[in-house]
Design a protein around this motif. Sequence first.
Motif, PDB file in Angstrom:
ATOM      1  N   ARG A   1     -33.178 -38.760  17.616  1.00  0.00           N
ATOM      2  CA  ARG A   1     -33.570 -37.641  16.767  1.00  0.00           C
ATOM      3  C   ARG A   1     -34.786 -38.021  15.937  1.00  0.00           C
ATOM      4  O   ARG A   1     -34.958 -39.174  15.556  1.00  0.00           O
ATOM      5  N   TYR A   2     -35.590 -37.021  15.669  1.00  0.00           N
ATOM      6  CA  TYR A   2     -36.772 -37.260  14.835  1.00  0.00           C
ATOM      7  C   TYR A   2     -36.330 -37.383  13.383  1.00  0.00           C
ATOM      8  O   TYR A   2     -35.608 -36.549  12.850  1.00  0.00           O
ATOM      9  N   VAL A   3     -36.782 -38.450  12.740  1.00  0.00           N
ATOM     10  CA  VAL A   3     -36.505 -38.661  11.322  1.00  0.00           C
ATOM     11  C   VAL A   3     -37.838 -38.548  10.598  1.00  0.00           C
ATOM     12  O   VAL A   3     -38.771 -39.302  10.875  1.00  0.00           O
ATOM     13  N   ARG A   4     -37.896 -37.602   9.705  1.00  0.00           N
ATOM     14  CA  ARG A   4     -39.152 -37.386   8.991  1.00  0.00           C
ATOM     15  C   ARG A   4     -39.437 -38.578   8.074  1.00  0.00           C
ATOM     16  O   ARG A   4     -38.602 -38.960   7.270  1.00  0.00           O
ATOM     17  N   PRO A   5     -40.620 -39.169   8.206  1.00  0.00           N
ATOM     18  CA  PRO A   5     -40.926 -40.319   7.362  1.00  0.00           C
ATOM     19  C   PRO A   5     -41.194 -39.890   5.922  1.00  0.00           C
ATOM     20  O   PRO A   5     -41.745 -38.828   5.664  1.00  0.00           O
ATOM     21  N   ASN A   6     -40.773 -40.732   5.012  1.00  0.00           N
ATOM     22  CA  ASN A   6     -41.029 -40.501   3.593  1.00  0.00           C
ATOM     23  C   ASN A   6     -42.026 -41.548   3.122  1.00  0.00           C
ATOM     24  O   ASN A   6     -41.779 -42.740   3.237  1.00  0.00           O
ATOM     25  N   TYR A   7     -43.133 -41.079   2.608  1.00  0.00           N
ATOM     26  CA  TYR A   7     -44.171 -41.990   2.155  1.00  0.00           C
ATOM     27  C   TYR A   7     -44.201 -41.995   0.634  1.00  0.00           C
ATOM     28  O   TYR A   7     -44.099 -40.955  -0.007  1.00  0.00           O
ATOM     29  N   VAL A   8     -44.362 -43.164   0.105  1.00  0.00           N
ATOM     30  CA  VAL A   8     -44.530 -43.306  -1.336  1.00  0.00           C
ATOM     31  C   VAL A   8     -45.864 -43.993  -1.554  1.00  0.00           C
ATOM     32  O   VAL A   8     -46.111 -45.079  -1.030  1.00  0.00           O
ATOM     33  N   VAL A   9     -46.737 -43.366  -2.299  1.00  0.00           N
ATOM     34  CA  VAL A   9     -48.049 -43.935  -2.571  1.00  0.00           C
ATOM     35  C   VAL A   9     -47.932 -44.812  -3.808  1.00  0.00           C
ATOM     36  O   VAL A   9     -47.543 -44.362  -4.878  1.00  0.00           O
ATOM     37  N   THR A  10     -48.222 -46.066  -3.605  1.00  0.00           N
ATOM     38  CA  THR A  10     -48.165 -47.003  -4.740  1.00  0.00           C
ATOM     39  C   THR A  10     -49.575 -47.529  -4.991  1.00  0.00           C
ATOM     40  O   THR A  10     -50.354 -47.715  -4.053  1.00  0.00           O
ATOM     41  N   PRO A  11     -49.914 -47.791  -6.237  1.00  0.00           N
ATOM     42  CA  PRO A  11     -51.252 -48.315  -6.517  1.00  0.00           C
ATOM     43  C   PRO A  11     -51.385 -49.747  -6.005  1.00  0.00           C
ATOM     44  O   PRO A  11     -50.422 -50.516  -5.989  1.00  0.00           O
ATOM     45  N   SER A  12     -52.589 -50.059  -5.581  1.00  0.00           N
ATOM     46  CA  SER A  12     -52.826 -51.412  -5.099  1.00  0.00           C
ATOM     47  C   SER A  12     -52.896 -52.376  -6.282  1.00  0.00           C
ATOM     48  O   SER A  12     -53.012 -51.982  -7.441  1.00  0.00           O
TER      49      SER A  12
END
Length: 128
Positions: free
Chosen positions: A109-120
């Motif tokens: 099944r397709y699992v929608r990816p969850n992205y978290v933008v973190t500062p470098s």
Amino acid sequence: MVQDLPPVGGYGPVQYRRNLPPRGFRPSHYLFAMGALCAYGFWEAGKGIKEQRELAREKVWSRIHLIPMLQAEVDRDTVRRQLAADAREKELMKDVPGWKNGSVYNSDRYVRPNYVVTPSQDNMKRTR
């Protein structure tokens, strides 16, 4: 000797009040003017409230009509990120024998990816 007596019919009335002309309008005129002014103000306020309500309704409907386009943009961005992540995974794991590129979940099944933008770390050093 003759006594001084009042004239026949008596003296005229004594004026003990000031005889000033009235200034301004009668109070009933002021009351009517204030009532008319308040009525006009409430009329204009009601028109403004109706206009604000119409603008809010228009804003809600414009957002409702924009949802499909915004969702399509999010979907395009998700696909682009997924393809970039797959390319990075292939590059990183090219030397590992038996590595199969794809989902890390034990499902088809397709699992929608969850992205978290973190500062470098560079950005973190600049802000301190």
